[in-house]
Scaffold this active site. Sequence first.
Site, short mmCIF file in Angstrom:
data_model
loop_
_atom_site.label_atom_id
_atom_site.label_comp_id
_atom_site.label_asym_id
_atom_site.label_seq_id
_atom_site.Cartn_x
_atom_site.Cartn_y
_atom_site.Cartn_z
N SER A 122 37.42 37.39 41.81
CA SER A 122 36.62 38.53 41.39
C SER A 122 35.15 38.29 41.75
O SER A 122 34.84 38.12 42.92
CB SER A 122 36.82 38.79 39.90
OG SER A 122 36.37 40.07 39.53
N GLU A 181 45.78 45.67 41.14
CA GLU A 181 44.59 45.13 40.48
C GLU A 181 44.04 46.07 39.40
O GLU A 181 43.76 45.67 38.28
CB GLU A 181 43.48 44.89 41.51
CG GLU A 181 43.80 43.92 42.61
CD GLU A 181 43.20 42.55 42.39
OE1 GLU A 181 42.71 42.26 41.29
OE2 GLU A 181 43.24 41.76 43.35
N HIS A 190 44.73 42.65 38.02
CA HIS A 190 43.57 41.78 38.21
C HIS A 190 43.65 40.58 37.27
O HIS A 190 44.06 40.71 36.12
CB HIS A 190 42.30 42.60 37.93
CG HIS A 190 41.04 41.96 38.36
ND1 HIS A 190 40.78 41.61 39.66
CD2 HIS A 190 39.91 41.61 37.65
CE1 HIS A 190 39.57 41.10 39.75
NE2 HIS A 190 39.03 41.06 38.55
#
Length: 483
Positions: free
Chosen positions: A186, A308, A401
């Site tokens: 990320s 995600e 995610h």
Amino acid sequence: MTVCVTAQGAVRGRTSAAGVASFLGVPYAAPPFGPRRFRAPAPPEPWPGIRDATACGPTAPHAPYAPPYDALVPDEVVPGEDCLNLNIWTPAPEPGAGLPVMVWLHGGAFSNGAGSVPAYDGSTFARDGVVCVTLNYRLGADGFLRLPGAPDNRGLLDQVAALNWIRANIASFGGDPDQVTVFGESAGAMSIGLLLSTGRARGLFRRAILQSGACHHFLRPASAALIASRLAGRLGIEPTPGSFAAVPLPDLLTAQAELRAEAGARPDPALWGEAALNMMPFEPVASDLALPGPDCGVDLLIGSNQEEYRFFLVPTQRLEAVGESRLRAGTAAYGLDPDRALPLYRATRPGASPGELLAAVATDWFYRIPAIRLAESVPGSYLYEFAWRSPRFGARLGACHTLELGFVFDRLQDPSYTPLVGDHPPQALADAMHRAWISFAKTGDPGWPPYDPATRTTRVFAADPALRDDPREAERRLWEGVR
């Protein structure tokens, strides 16, 4: 107890029963407070005698995650000014061992997270012959708010300072300074994407693994100025380093959290610039997109998770609130023609709700397409996709995610990961991912063919890992010519 010597002095770590030595909370830069506030990182001061390094140090100041993410994402807040520190796990704490080094950059939207959370314990990498380093870097306004007279991207400068410290000192812990792999997820991966294009980081790492982040997310100077002005207005101050430094830290952290919430609730480009789409008001500043190109000199492993964006819609119950008009507006905001794009997304997801379709479009815009563009820009790169689906939230989270982290670190039994991976995640998948990451750090080859625009071979990590050529080709082609 084990002692190693750094340029600043000796540190005493602890050796586990498994033979892994850990050195925790070691400063790589001076505390960024007082006259050093909002400045580039300064070298750490030497210390007399032997410094105890058996406990993690302070974290960079940040507010906890807001519910429900405070129960889903590993995080830790430890007060203290000496927050620019790192942690080392090594199986051979002695000069000359020459082991490959892996340096972890944590995620958290440039506003949350810490390298010292137990979920990022690097002992599993050390167990497999790698020196693992995790680190803290400045977050939020301290790390990324653009201010007159202050250097931009102070959080990235912290990362560069840590990499310089590692290059100068890691041999004492058994590491090879010429065999450094940075890996991050990320915001950590987005940081790496920007470091690939900055001269400051050249030569500090040989390989890089980017999980769920690449080069496409940053603020142009005009957007950064908008956000600095809005944060200052919320606090009733001028947008200058001195004015922000005078604000009590708890008040500043509260205002930052409120600003992020407002950006999510009112995603108007007139208010936030680029942050209106990615809802990250604190992120690196750059004048334009800069892909590193074939001469970057770094081996790359890049990837994303198949679903995600469900992470941002399912736990908050926003997925069900998305209707057809919101789906069309969101698709257009990401740069696609809804009339052309949505039939293609629907064709591969029969029965999908508007919220599920919006999550698919946002996943591509935010994560998958930037990963592909980066792989295309650096020949010989490797591409992966994580596709194992979480059983949590009625199995609606999908391959969301952050879900891959427990598999990469081979720490599925860590309770920090249980809220997402469930009670019986597949250890065989963790074995495969962790082994691939280790292999890449050691040899530059994770175990499958490089990404070639002719075949677009992608390693898909699912319950039964497989190779696929150009997954979801029709959807990928929709994004050609779209940032």
